[in-house]
Enzyme design. Sequence first.
Site, PDB file in Angstrom:
ATOM      1  N   CYS A 388       0.825  -1.218   0.000  1.00  0.00           N
ATOM      2  CA  CYS A 388       0.000   0.000   0.000  1.00  0.00           C
ATOM      3  C   CYS A 388       0.852   1.260   0.000  1.00  0.00           C
ATOM      4  O   CYS A 388       0.318   2.357  -0.088  1.00  0.00           O
ATOM      5  CB  CYS A 388      -0.971   0.000   1.169  1.00  0.00           C
ATOM      6  SG  CYS A 388      -0.203  -0.292   2.743  1.00  0.00           S
ATOM      7  N   HIS A 389       2.173   1.124   0.111  1.00  0.00           N
ATOM      8  CA  HIS A 389       3.045   2.304   0.022  1.00  0.00           C
ATOM      9  C   HIS A 389       3.793   2.334  -1.297  1.00  0.00           C
ATOM     10  O   HIS A 389       4.819   3.005  -1.419  1.00  0.00           O
ATOM     11  CB  HIS A 389       4.054   2.327   1.179  1.00  0.00           C
ATOM     12  CG  HIS A 389       3.415   2.617   2.490  1.00  0.00           C
ATOM     13  ND1 HIS A 389       3.951   2.241   3.692  1.00  0.00           N
ATOM     14  CD2 HIS A 389       2.244   3.240   2.785  1.00  0.00           C
ATOM     15  CE1 HIS A 389       3.155   2.620   4.674  1.00  0.00           C
ATOM     16  NE2 HIS A 389       2.111   3.227   4.148  1.00  0.00           N
TER      17      HIS A 389
END
Length: 445
Positions: A388-389
């Site tokens: 998610c980063h």
Amino acid sequence: MEAVAAPNRDVRVRAASPPGGRGEKSQPERQVYMDYNATTPLEPEVIQAVTEAMREAWGNPSSAYPAGRKAKDIINAARENLAKMIGGKPQDIIFTSGGTESNNLVIHSVVKHFHEIHTSKGGAAESHSPAEGAMPHFITCTVEHDSIRLPLEHLAKEHVAAVTFVPVSKVNGQAEVDDILAAVRPTTCLVTIMLANNETGVIMPVPEISQRVRALNQRRATAGLPLILLHTDAAQALGKRRVDVEDLGVDFLTIVGHKFYGPRIGALYVRGLSELTPLYPMLFGGGQERNFRPGTENTPMIAGLGKAAELVAENCEAYEAHMRDVRDYLEERLLAEFGKKRIHLNSQFPGSERLPNTCNFSIRGPQLQGRLVLAQCRMLLASVGAACHSDLGDRPSPVLLSCGIPFDVARNALRLSVGRSTTRADVELVVQDLKQAVAQLEGQA
Ligand SMILES: Cc1ncc(COP(=O)(O)O)c(C=O)c1O
């Protein structure tokens, strides 16, 4: 060592065309997947359970005739398997769409509960802290998954809740018990701390936090203050180490199927659901999951989740031993091939336990940013941090920086996470692949 006699589920991709055409980048003979913290493939037994349920249990589980009853039985069996995996009771498990929903459900439920008791008790918490008004206060740490961090930041921005993000220790990568307790306010209603971090694998001291919070709650009860509930996001720990809700002493625990070779749904454990621990739904509808999470049940995926949980309950120790062996071998080989001065093991903190499968490391060098190294790899499929980063560009992982990893080292980080069928032979391939990638980037190849 192959402790687990499981069929090989790693990605083994034959090249579509022969390698080495003139001027072409040679195609990989095969690829080695080492990103099991991002997601895992389905176990064959899980695929079988999903397929059978699709074929034979397609009835609506709320229907009273046999097709419906069969679906209901499958759901109840899955609930039992999940409960067994975490040492809880089946009636304390609610199926959800995944970890993000489970985490959001806990947070929003606790906000609602705070307002319910505040209204019914005439604002005991407020009377201790008038400046804060009737705003619930949450405590979490700086390395949580976005499905905890972002809803809490959102609530804080909307002035619906106050939140303390406790920094993790730069010495051991953990959220420290004393820091969490020091952040408690009269209005504190939830402490949420992940069980294992997805990037470093560091195990958080959840049982110790639980003991201290329980002792504090006794004093708060006599003062008429809201009790502090404890939640842990166990997404990364399940299937990699034993998880037992009694040992952990938590009120809520998040379960994520796709991290332990199950389908992309999840569940939430709630201790003594509605009798000991309140849960307020986010959705309203047809009454399924005792109204806590309505919507016609996804029987096939629930069947698969139940099978994945059954496999974990039966084999977790063997999975853990195997992954630890391969991960330790990977670290040994990295140090041997690149030298101790070039390799920085970002997830080995003194005094902290960590997941058996996670190796976060950096190869030192000005041209060796994690993303560049991965792009040069021909076989290795891994990541530089949390999926998610992935929009962070070349900025280093905030999680590693929070843990005290220096900027230049964090920028070069790679997160390799091994699985049930990763072998020492895979490790050899990956280490050689990394060597050729580094040689390319340093202009020696
Ligand atoms: C620690 C942690 N929590 C929550 C999640 C989110 O789970 P899901 O993908 O099921 O929404 C993940 C998945 O990456 C995770 O690693």
